[in-house]
Design a protein around this motif. Sequence first.
Motif, short mmCIF file in Angstrom:
data_model
loop_
_atom_site.label_atom_id
_atom_site.label_comp_id
_atom_site.label_asym_id
_atom_site.label_seq_id
_atom_site.Cartn_x
_atom_site.Cartn_y
_atom_site.Cartn_z
N LEU A 153 70.34 47.58 11.47
CA LEU A 153 70.08 48.75 10.87
C LEU A 153 71.63 49.54 10.82
CD1 LEU A 153 66.66 50.56 12.51
CD2 LEU A 153 66.91 49.16 9.59
N ALA A 154 72.51 49.52 10.01
CA ALA A 154 74.03 49.19 10.10
C ALA A 154 74.32 50.74 10.14
CB ALA A 154 74.34 47.62 9.25
N VAL A 155 75.05 51.01 10.78
CA VAL A 155 75.21 52.34 10.89
C VAL A 155 75.63 52.69 9.18
CG1 VAL A 155 76.49 52.89 12.85
CG2 VAL A 155 77.91 52.05 11.73
N GLU A 156 76.44 51.45 8.45
CA GLU A 156 76.24 52.07 7.03
C GLU A 156 74.99 52.39 6.14
OE1 GLU A 156 79.04 49.17 8.52
OE2 GLU A 156 77.59 49.30 9.02
N ARG A 157 73.70 52.19 6.91
CA ARG A 157 72.86 52.43 6.00
C ARG A 157 73.09 53.95 5.89
NH1 ARG A 157 69.84 51.85 3.46
NH2 ARG A 157 67.59 53.80 4.28
N ILE A 158 73.73 55.25 7.34
CA ILE A 158 73.85 56.72 7.40
C ILE A 158 75.45 56.63 6.54
CG2 ILE A 158 73.85 58.26 8.57
CD1 ILE A 158 72.84 56.24 11.22
N SER A 159 76.18 55.52 6.49
CA SER A 159 77.39 56.23 5.44
C SER A 159 78.29 55.19 5.83
CB SER A 159 78.42 57.48 6.03
OG SER A 159 78.84 56.76 7.17
N ILE A 160 78.64 55.21 4.44
CA ILE A 160 80.02 53.49 3.68
C ILE A 160 81.00 54.01 3.80
CG2 ILE A 160 80.09 52.19 2.47
CD1 ILE A 160 77.17 52.49 2.04
N SER A 161 82.08 53.74 4.41
CA SER A 161 83.95 54.61 4.08
C SER A 161 84.63 53.42 4.69
CB SER A 161 83.98 55.58 5.02
OG SER A 161 83.96 55.09 6.81
N GLN A 162 85.43 53.53 3.44
CA GLN A 162 86.96 52.65 4.00
C GLN A 162 88.14 53.86 3.70
OE1 GLN A 162 88.06 49.93 0.34
NE2 GLN A 162 85.58 49.09 1.16
N GLU A 163 88.69 53.34 4.90
CA GLU A 163 90.16 54.00 5.10
C GLU A 163 91.11 53.72 5.10
OE1 GLU A 163 88.56 56.87 8.56
OE2 GLU A 163 90.46 55.56 9.67
N GLU A 164 92.56 53.87 5.10
CA GLU A 164 93.57 52.89 5.04
C GLU A 164 94.89 54.28 5.85
OE1 GLU A 164 95.72 50.78 4.48
OE2 GLU A 164 94.46 50.25 3.65
N THR A 165 95.67 53.07 6.68
CA THR A 165 96.55 53.96 7.31
C THR A 165 97.93 53.81 6.67
OG1 THR A 165 95.29 54.41 9.71
CG2 THR A 165 97.93 54.72 9.51
N PHE A 166 98.50 54.31 6.01
CA PHE A 166 100.31 53.78 5.61
C PHE A 166 101.65 53.19 6.79
CE2 PHE A 166 98.38 55.16 1.82
CZ PHE A 166 97.83 55.81 1.44
N GLU A 167 101.38 52.70 6.17
CA GLU A 167 103.57 52.39 7.24
C GLU A 167 103.62 53.62 7.35
OE1 GLU A 167 105.02 48.23 6.31
OE2 GLU A 167 102.85 48.21 7.46
N ARG A 168 104.13 53.76 5.90
CA ARG A 168 105.13 55.00 6.21
C ARG A 168 104.18 56.30 5.08
NH1 ARG A 168 108.97 51.83 4.14
NH2 ARG A 168 110.17 51.45 5.58
N ASP A 169 104.22 57.43 5.73
CA ASP A 169 103.33 58.36 5.72
C ASP A 169 103.87 58.76 3.61
OD1 ASP A 169 104.11 60.90 8.26
OD2 ASP A 169 103.03 59.04 7.83
N VAL A 170 102.91 59.46 2.95
CA VAL A 170 103.32 59.12 1.73
C VAL A 170 102.47 60.69 0.80
CG1 VAL A 170 101.87 58.16 -0.33
CG2 VAL A 170 102.33 56.47 1.51
#
Length: 350
Positions: free
Chosen positions: A236-253
């Motif tokens: 029961l993957a944790v994704e069942r509770i929440s699914i997320s994606q994130e991106e850390t930028f090389e330089r602040d945007v």
Amino acid sequence: MIVAHLDLDAFFAAVEELEEPSLRAKPLVVGGDPRGRGVVATANYAARRFGIHSAMSCAEALRRCPHAIFVRPRHAVYREYSRAVWTAVREVVPTVEQTGIDEGYLDIGEVARDFLAARRVANAVQAAVRGSTSLTCSLGVASCKVVAKVASDARKPGGITVVPAGREAEYLAPFAARKLPGVGPKAEIRLARAGIETVGRLAALEDAELTRLLPGKVGRMLRDRARGIDPRPLDLAVERISISQEETFERDVADREVLRAELRRMSEGVAKYLVSRGECARTVTTKVRYPDFAIRSRSTTLPAGIDDAETIADVACSLLDRALQDRPGPLRLVGVGVSALEAHRQLALG
Ligand code: TTP
Ligand code: MG
């Protein structure tokens, strides 16, 4: 643990029969072009009597049954039925690991105390699936996944097979070795060369011969499974509770348009995942991280679940605006997540 494996019967073909009742009882092949190089995705039971099966070339299927009806797969339709099936299943057994569009494991132990009660639950699941979609399914009930999976295939279509605790090895023993999940074509050949044709013979292998035939961890794992030993929990993957994606930028945007574009891109990934699970989400969260590593997140909970990228992205972008209003500045990271997942809204059939 009491677990059931559920598998829909002749799934694609069964859906086509429901959608077009005149196809019923006729040999039906869902797949590619019989005059081209297409392959059979699935055949109904009438067609299987002619020896037609999944992955066979459609040309061969046509040779075996010249009066068979061939239809192209309509995946969007199958997905809708699948969603309705899993919604119905979860109303009987809430904890489910869906492993494919037409199969999954059910945590029966959560609702049944013993194998007698488990059979009643399996019956109720079948009835719920039939009631909501008119589809039939087969279930295997056992103390572990591998036995449940083999058992669900044993009495197709419409069968329920219960293997009580303590009977696992005995139940599996007569099956052909290749029927054991995990035994692929290569392992099957190696075993067959050594005269090991059944699961029971695999279960009885001594260490030395096992290592010779199937070296390493895989061999021991398969012998364990052959003995009905399978410690895998429901995934029961944790994704069942929440699914997320994130991106850390090389330089602040700081550019709002760039941040929005990132959120849109990630929303697509999130939506794709939701759709593949037949789920939708009511809560959308946007997460931001500032150059000093401070994290803020803003969430909105909607009255109804959503699963399309555009809506998720729209909500995520307005949450971004809110976060930046509270604390402006360039960002080191943005992320989008969804939670409060629920099975997809019930579709009205027929
Ligand atoms: P299966 O459960 O393997 O097959 P099935 O549901 O058609 O028949 P059964 O009664 O034996 O369970 O696969 C589920 C669906 O996946 C099937 O309807 C079509 C699709 N599929 C393919 O597209 N290609 C394949 O090679 C297989 C095996 C299945
Ligand atoms: Mg199936």
